[in-house]
Scaffold this motif. Sequence first.
Motif, PDB file in Angstrom:
ATOM      1  N   ARG A 119     -30.734 -30.632 -33.226  1.00 52.83           N
ATOM      2  CA  ARG A 119     -29.625 -31.224 -32.498  1.00 52.83           C
ATOM      3  C   ARG A 119     -29.571 -32.724 -32.738  1.00 52.83           C
ATOM      4  O   ARG A 119     -30.593 -33.389 -32.734  1.00 52.83           O
ATOM      5  CB  ARG A 119     -29.767 -30.979 -31.012  1.00 52.83           C
ATOM      6  CG  ARG A 119     -29.580 -29.547 -30.629  1.00 52.83           C
ATOM      7  CD  ARG A 119     -29.609 -29.417 -29.135  1.00 52.83           C
ATOM      8  NE  ARG A 119     -28.988 -28.152 -28.823  1.00 52.83           N
ATOM      9  CZ  ARG A 119     -28.230 -27.919 -27.799  1.00 52.83           C
ATOM     10  NH1 ARG A 119     -28.008 -28.860 -26.914  1.00 52.83           N
ATOM     11  NH2 ARG A 119     -27.702 -26.764 -27.597  1.00 52.83           N
ATOM     12  N   VAL A 120     -28.370 -33.206 -32.909  1.00 57.77           N
ATOM     13  CA  VAL A 120     -28.160 -34.635 -33.098  1.00 57.77           C
ATOM     14  C   VAL A 120     -27.252 -35.118 -31.968  1.00 57.77           C
ATOM     15  O   VAL A 120     -26.171 -34.572 -31.757  1.00 57.77           O
ATOM     16  CB  VAL A 120     -27.500 -34.927 -34.465  1.00 57.77           C
ATOM     17  CG1 VAL A 120     -27.205 -36.392 -34.624  1.00 57.77           C
ATOM     18  CG2 VAL A 120     -28.380 -34.411 -35.595  1.00 57.77           C
ATOM     19  N   ARG A 121     -27.698 -36.114 -31.263  1.00 60.03           N
ATOM     20  CA  ARG A 121     -26.878 -36.682 -30.192  1.00 60.03           C
ATOM     21  C   ARG A 121     -25.841 -37.622 -30.806  1.00 60.03           C
ATOM     22  O   ARG A 121     -26.176 -38.472 -31.628  1.00 60.03           O
ATOM     23  CB  ARG A 121     -27.745 -37.421 -29.191  1.00 60.03           C
ATOM     24  CG  ARG A 121     -28.686 -36.457 -28.454  1.00 60.03           C
ATOM     25  CD  ARG A 121     -29.374 -37.099 -27.297  1.00 60.03           C
ATOM     26  NE  ARG A 121     -28.669 -37.267 -26.049  1.00 60.03           N
ATOM     27  CZ  ARG A 121     -28.222 -36.298 -25.263  1.00 60.03           C
ATOM     28  NH1 ARG A 121     -28.312 -35.062 -25.639  1.00 60.03           N
ATOM     29  NH2 ARG A 121     -27.676 -36.568 -24.108  1.00 60.03           N
ATOM     30  N   ILE A 122     -24.615 -37.448 -30.375  1.00 62.60           N
ATOM     31  CA  ILE A 122     -23.528 -38.289 -30.866  1.00 62.60           C
ATOM     32  C   ILE A 122     -23.194 -39.296 -29.769  1.00 62.60           C
ATOM     33  O   ILE A 122     -22.936 -38.900 -28.630  1.00 62.60           O
ATOM     34  CB  ILE A 122     -22.289 -37.446 -31.214  1.00 62.60           C
ATOM     35  CG1 ILE A 122     -22.637 -36.449 -32.317  1.00 62.60           C
ATOM     36  CG2 ILE A 122     -21.128 -38.334 -31.632  1.00 62.60           C
ATOM     37  CD1 ILE A 122     -21.528 -35.477 -32.637  1.00 62.60           C
ATOM     38  N   PRO A 123     -23.213 -40.571 -30.092  1.00 62.88           N
ATOM     39  CA  PRO A 123     -22.871 -41.580 -29.083  1.00 62.88           C
ATOM     40  C   PRO A 123     -21.448 -41.341 -28.539  1.00 62.88           C
ATOM     41  O   PRO A 123     -20.564 -40.884 -29.274  1.00 62.88           O
ATOM     42  CB  PRO A 123     -22.947 -42.909 -29.837  1.00 62.88           C
ATOM     43  CG  PRO A 123     -23.731 -42.613 -31.069  1.00 62.88           C
ATOM     44  CD  PRO A 123     -23.542 -41.170 -31.378  1.00 62.88           C
ATOM     45  N   LEU A 124     -21.231 -41.653 -27.286  1.00 65.80           N
ATOM     46  CA  LEU A 124     -19.942 -41.421 -26.630  1.00 65.80           C
ATOM     47  C   LEU A 124     -18.765 -42.046 -27.375  1.00 65.80           C
ATOM     48  O   LEU A 124     -17.741 -41.378 -27.568  1.00 65.80           O
ATOM     49  CB  LEU A 124     -19.978 -41.907 -25.177  1.00 65.80           C
ATOM     50  CG  LEU A 124     -18.734 -41.599 -24.358  1.00 65.80           C
ATOM     51  CD1 LEU A 124     -18.482 -40.101 -24.275  1.00 65.80           C
ATOM     52  CD2 LEU A 124     -18.859 -42.206 -22.973  1.00 65.80           C
ATOM     53  N   PRO A 125     -18.858 -43.307 -27.836  1.00 63.66           N
ATOM     54  CA  PRO A 125     -17.715 -43.866 -28.576  1.00 63.66           C
ATOM     55  C   PRO A 125     -17.371 -43.059 -29.841  1.00 63.66           C
ATOM     56  O   PRO A 125     -16.196 -42.864 -30.160  1.00 63.66           O
ATOM     57  CB  PRO A 125     -18.158 -45.285 -28.944  1.00 63.66           C
ATOM     58  CG  PRO A 125     -19.226 -45.625 -27.953  1.00 63.66           C
ATOM     59  CD  PRO A 125     -19.900 -44.322 -27.626  1.00 63.66           C
ATOM     60  N   VAL A 126     -18.391 -42.575 -30.523  1.00 64.32           N
ATOM     61  CA  VAL A 126     -18.157 -41.770 -31.729  1.00 64.32           C
ATOM     62  C   VAL A 126     -17.560 -40.417 -31.340  1.00 64.32           C
ATOM     63  O   VAL A 126     -16.611 -39.934 -31.968  1.00 64.32           O
ATOM     64  CB  VAL A 126     -19.470 -41.583 -32.526  1.00 64.32           C
ATOM     65  CG1 VAL A 126     -19.262 -40.637 -33.695  1.00 64.32           C
ATOM     66  CG2 VAL A 126     -20.004 -42.927 -32.997  1.00 64.32           C
ATOM     67  N   SER A 127     -18.088 -39.835 -30.288  1.00 61.72           N
ATOM     68  CA  SER A 127     -17.557 -38.559 -29.792  1.00 61.72           C
ATOM     69  C   SER A 127     -16.087 -38.701 -29.420  1.00 61.72           C
ATOM     70  O   SER A 127     -15.268 -37.824 -29.743  1.00 61.72           O
ATOM     71  CB  SER A 127     -18.372 -38.103 -28.580  1.00 61.72           C
ATOM     72  OG  SER A 127     -17.820 -36.949 -28.017  1.00 61.72           O
ATOM     73  N   ASN A 128     -15.738 -39.788 -28.752  1.00 64.09           N
ATOM     74  CA  ASN A 128     -14.348 -40.009 -28.361  1.00 64.09           C
ATOM     75  C   ASN A 128     -13.428 -40.158 -29.566  1.00 64.09           C
ATOM     76  O   ASN A 128     -12.303 -39.650 -29.566  1.00 64.09           O
ATOM     77  CB  ASN A 128     -14.227 -41.228 -27.440  1.00 64.09           C
ATOM     78  CG  ASN A 128     -14.749 -40.944 -26.050  1.00 64.09           C
ATOM     79  OD1 ASN A 128     -14.897 -39.795 -25.645  1.00 64.09           O
ATOM     80  ND2 ASN A 128     -15.037 -41.993 -25.314  1.00 64.09           N
ATOM     81  N   ILE A 129     -13.903 -40.833 -30.592  1.00 67.24           N
ATOM     82  CA  ILE A 129     -13.101 -40.985 -31.814  1.00 67.24           C
ATOM     83  C   ILE A 129     -12.897 -39.627 -32.486  1.00 67.24           C
ATOM     84  O   ILE A 129     -11.787 -39.297 -32.919  1.00 67.24           O
ATOM     85  CB  ILE A 129     -13.765 -41.992 -32.789  1.00 67.24           C
ATOM     86  CG1 ILE A 129     -13.644 -43.410 -32.233  1.00 67.24           C
ATOM     87  CG2 ILE A 129     -13.134 -41.907 -34.178  1.00 67.24           C
ATOM     88  CD1 ILE A 129     -14.441 -44.451 -32.989  1.00 67.24           C
ATOM     89  N   LEU A 130     -13.951 -38.819 -32.540  1.00 70.49           N
ATOM     90  CA  LEU A 130     -13.836 -37.482 -33.123  1.00 70.49           C
ATOM     91  C   LEU A 130     -12.854 -36.624 -32.328  1.00 70.49           C
ATOM     92  O   LEU A 130     -12.001 -35.937 -32.908  1.00 70.49           O
ATOM     93  CB  LEU A 130     -15.206 -36.805 -33.195  1.00 70.49           C
ATOM     94  CG  LEU A 130     -16.189 -37.390 -34.195  1.00 70.49           C
ATOM     95  CD1 LEU A 130     -17.568 -36.759 -34.040  1.00 70.49           C
ATOM     96  CD2 LEU A 130     -15.674 -37.205 -35.616  1.00 70.49           C
ATOM     97  N   TRP A 131     -12.969 -36.655 -31.006  1.00 68.22           N
ATOM     98  CA  TRP A 131     -12.038 -35.909 -30.153  1.00 68.22           C
ATOM     99  C   TRP A 131     -10.601 -36.369 -30.373  1.00 68.22           C
ATOM    100  O   TRP A 131      -9.683 -35.555 -30.474  1.00 68.22           O
ATOM    101  CB  TRP A 131     -12.404 -36.068 -28.675  1.00 68.22           C
ATOM    102  CG  TRP A 131     -13.339 -35.015 -28.182  1.00 68.22           C
ATOM    103  CD1 TRP A 131     -14.630 -35.184 -27.781  1.00 68.22           C
ATOM    104  CD2 TRP A 131     -13.067 -33.619 -28.045  1.00 68.22           C
ATOM    105  NE1 TRP A 131     -15.170 -33.975 -27.408  1.00 68.22           N
ATOM    106  CE2 TRP A 131     -14.227 -33.003 -27.552  1.00 68.22           C
ATOM    107  CE3 TRP A 131     -11.951 -32.829 -28.287  1.00 68.22           C
ATOM    108  CZ2 TRP A 131     -14.303 -31.639 -27.304  1.00 68.22           C
ATOM    109  CZ3 TRP A 131     -12.024 -31.460 -28.035  1.00 68.22           C
ATOM    110  CH2 TRP A 131     -13.183 -30.890 -27.554  1.00 68.22           C
TER     111      TRP A 131
END
Length: 129
Positions: free
Chosen positions: A1-13
């Motif tokens: 598992r790789v944790r994705i930082p929230l800002p990166v997650s938001n950009i992906l979403w």
Amino acid sequence: RVRIPLPVSNILWEHCIRLANRTLVEGYANVKKCSNEGRALMQLDFQQFLMKLEKLTDIRPIPDKEFVETYIKAYYLTENDMDRWIKEHREYSTKQLTNLVNVCLGSHINKKARQKLLSVIDDIDRPKR
């Protein structure tokens, strides 16, 4: 598992949501025939999609939400309103605009009005060629 930082997650979403919304409009533009009830169902489906998205992500406002809603609602426009709408909404492709006019043929736009609206779309598209 790789944790994705929230800002990166938001950009992906954001990119996924934008792509999904653009794909919905493209799908709606591929419809060959649609009744008022069919467009109402499209609106309901899109509202369900938005409700599910709001549970999945904290991104607000939903990217390109208006892009989809505006396209669906354009089906209900009268001939004169659609003429103005086509000129004001350059964000839609020629194919999307053309299909919108063709789907309205017979329901509330006659053949003469259809030709006029297709001519408006062609005039808008001409400088792109």
